[in-house]
Design a protein around this motif. Structure first.
Motif, PDB file in Angstrom:
ATOM      1  N   ASP A 155      -3.196  14.369  -2.773  1.00 11.66           N
ATOM      2  CA  ASP A 155      -3.022  12.917  -2.857  1.00 11.66           C
ATOM      3  C   ASP A 155      -2.115  12.500  -4.004  1.00 11.66           C
ATOM      4  N   TYR A 188      -4.370   3.700   0.253  1.00  8.06           N
ATOM      5  CA  TYR A 188      -3.560   3.841   1.467  1.00  8.06           C
ATOM      6  C   TYR A 188      -3.861   2.714   2.464  1.00  8.06           C
ATOM      7  N   ASP A 211       0.087   4.135  -9.932  1.00 14.75           N
ATOM      8  CA  ASP A 211      -0.834   3.721  -8.868  1.00 14.75           C
ATOM      9  C   ASP A 211      -2.288   3.796  -9.303  1.00 14.75           C
ATOM     10  N   ALA A 238       0.844  -1.188   0.000  1.00 20.05           N
ATOM     11  CA  ALA A 238       0.000   0.000   0.000  1.00 20.05           C
ATOM     12  C   ALA A 238       0.883   1.244   0.000  1.00 20.05           C
ATOM     13  N   PRO A 239       0.589   2.217  -0.862  1.00 20.99           N
ATOM     14  CA  PRO A 239       1.412   3.432  -0.906  1.00 20.99           C
ATOM     15  C   PRO A 239       1.178   4.327   0.312  1.00 20.99           C
ATOM     16  N   ALA A 240       2.177   5.104   0.627  1.00 19.19           N
ATOM     17  CA  ALA A 240       2.034   6.070   1.723  1.00 19.19           C
ATOM     18  C   ALA A 240       1.215   7.263   1.244  1.00 19.19           C
ATOM     19  N   PRO A 241       0.471   7.915   2.146  1.00 19.81           N
ATOM     20  CA  PRO A 241      -0.336   9.077   1.749  1.00 19.81           C
ATOM     21  C   PRO A 241       0.498  10.162   1.076  1.00 19.81           C
ATOM     22  N   ALA A 248      -8.032   7.097  -3.277  1.00 23.20           N
ATOM     23  CA  ALA A 248      -6.736   7.292  -2.618  1.00 23.20           C
ATOM     24  C   ALA A 248      -6.745   6.679  -1.221  1.00 23.20           C
ATOM     25  N   ASP A 249      -7.812   6.931  -0.473  1.00 27.13           N
ATOM     26  CA  ASP A 249      -7.901   6.384   0.885  1.00 27.13           C
ATOM     27  C   ASP A 249      -7.912   4.861   0.863  1.00 27.13           C
ATOM     28  N   LEU A 261       1.038   9.262  -4.425  1.00 27.09           N
ATOM     29  CA  LEU A 261       0.457   8.518  -5.533  1.00 27.09           C
ATOM     30  C   LEU A 261       0.952   9.032  -6.879  1.00 27.09           C
TER      31      LEU A 261
END
Length: 358
Positions: free
Chosen positions: A206, A319, A255, A173-176, A315-316, A179
Motif C-alpha cells: 500500500d 482509496y 497521504d 482519493a489516491p489510487a491503490p 489505506a482502504d 500512498l
C-alpha cells in the motif's frame, strides 16, 4: 494569577514547546508568567528564547535550587506547574515555600523508572498530578501510589494554526498502491521503524514511499536495514524537519503518517500536528495515543500485531474516499488546538487557586 512554569528549555522537544506556548497563551490572557529552566546539561549552550511577555529564568547553580525556584530570594506564586522528571525541576518548587499550589505534569508514560525516581517527590508537597493522556494518568497513579487529585489535560503541540494557512484544498482519493507515508520523531528502537522495515513486503503493498524525518541513535542501523533490503528508492531518512509554516506545508504533501511505537509513550505531539494539517495517521496505541483516536485515523489497542491490519484498513478507507480531511482538522481544532488547550489549562489553574476568570 501569578504562575511559575518549570520546564527544560535548553533543547528542542515537547517539554520546551508545551512550556513556552502555555506560558505565552496564559500571559496573553493577562496572567503574570515566569518560566524557570534547569541549567543546560554538559556543554549545551545557553540558548534560551527571548520572550517579551513572559520572564525566562535559567536556574543553573545548585544554590539557586536549594533556596527554591526561581531565584536566590524566592518569589511568591499562586501556582507552579512542573513539566519533566528531573530532580532539579521537581525539587526547586518544593523548596520555595511561597508557592501556593504545586502541579506535576506527567508527559512521559506514567511508568516508574526503578526504585529511585525523582517523580516520587510528588508525595512531598505537590497538590495535583496532571496526565497528558487518560492512560498516562491512570498508570502514574498506579506506579507511584498517587492517591491525591489528578486530571487529564493534553500538552500543547506546535500551534500550526497560528503560524500557517491550514486551509485544506480538495484532495482526490489516491489510487491503490501509491500512498506517500511519513514518520516524524526520534529514531530509537522502541519507535518501531525497524519493525516496520522488516515487514515491508506486506506494508509496501500500500505504501509506495516512506519518508522518515528526525534523528536519534538508530539512524545508522536503519540506513543499513534499508540498504540491505534494496529499499533506498522507497524509504528515505531525511534528518531534522522544519518548524512552523514549512512544517505544515511539508506534512500536507503526505497521504498518511505512521507511528508503530511499541515502547513507553506519553502522547506524541506529532500526531496532533498531523491532525491539524488534516493528515490521517495509523499508530500503535501505547500510552496516551488512545486519546487521539478518531473516525479518520486508526489506533490499535497497543498490540503491535494489529498495526499492519490497521494500516490496511486506513489505506482502504483512503482509496474509497472515506477519509474526511476537513472533519479530522475540525476534531483537532475542537479538542487539541492552541485555543482549546489554553482554555482547559487556564480553567484548571484558576479553579485550583480559587480564582475566577475576569
Amino acid at each position: 494569577m501569578k504562575l511559575l512554569l518549570v520546564g527544560y528549555l535548553h533543547s528542542e522537544g515537547g517539554v520546551k514547546n508545551h512550556t513556552l506556548w502555555l506560558g505565552r497563551g496564559l500571559a496573553a490572557r493577562g496572567h503574570d508568567v515566569t518560566v524557570a529552566t534547569p541549567g543546560p546539561i554538559g556543554t549545551e549552550p545557553y540558548d534560551l528564547p527571548e520572550e517579551s511577555d513572559i520572564r525566562v529564568v535559567n536556574v543553573a547553580r545548585i544554590g539557586q535550587i536549594l533556596r527554591g525556584y526561581p531565584t536566590g530570594t524566592p518569589e511568591a506564586f499562586d501556582c507552579a506547574v512542573v513539566v519533566g522528571t528531573g530532580w532539579k525541576s521537581m525539587l526547586g518548587p518544593l523548596l520555595n515555600r511561597r508557592i501556593g499550589k504545586r502541579v506535576f505534569f506527567e508527559v512521559m508514560s506514567g511508568a516508574r523508572n526503578g526504585r529511585i525516581d525523582p517523580r516520587m517527590l510528588v508525595h512531598r508537597g505537590y497538590d495535583v498530578v496532571v496526565g497528558q493522556g487518560r492512560p498516562v494518568e491512570a498508570l502514574f497513579r498506579q506506579s507511584f501510589g498517587w492517591a491525591g487529585p489528578s486530571v487529564t489535560i493534553p500538552a500543547l503541540s506546535d500551534p500550526l494554526e497560528l503560524v500557517a494557512d491550514l486551509t485544506l484544498q480538495p484532495k482526490p482519493a489516491p489510487a491503490p498502491g501509491i500512498l506517500k507515508a511519513c514518520y516524524f520523531g526520534r529514531l530509537a528502537p522502541h519507535k518501531g521503524l525497524g519493525w516496520l522495515i522488516e515487514r515491508w513486503d506486506t506494508v509496501g503493498q500500500d505504501i509506495a514511499s516512506l519518508d522518515i524525518w528526525g534523528s536519534g541513535p538508530q539512524d545508522v542501523e536503519l540506513r543499513a536495514m534499508i540498504a540491505a533490503r534494496g529499499l533506498v528508492d522507497r524509504i528515505r531518512l531525511l534528518g531534522r524537519f522544519p518548524g512552523g509554516a514549512d512544517y505544515a506545508a511539508l506534512l500536507q504533501t503526505y497521504d498518511l503518517e505512521v507511528l508503530p511505537t511499541y515502547g513507553a509513550e506519553g502522547a506524541p505531539l506529532v500526531l496532533l500536528e498531523a491532525m491539524a494539517c488534516g493528515v490521517p495517521f495509523v499508530a500503535n496505541g501505547m500510552g496516551g495515543i488512545a486519546d487521539y483516536d478518531n473516525l479518520d485515523c486508526r489506533v490499535t489497542s497497543g498490540a503491535l500485531a494489529e498495526f499492519v491490519p490497521a494500516l490496511r484498513t486506513l489505506a482502504d478507507a483512503l482509496y474509497a474516499g472515506e477519509i474526511d480531511h476537513k472533519r479530522l482538522q475540525r476534531h483537532y481544532l475542537e479538542h487539541f488546538s492552541y485555543k482549546a488547550l489554553c482554555d482547559r489549562w487556564e480553567a484548571f489553574l484558576l479553579d485550583l487557586v480559587g480564582e475566577t476568570r475576569v
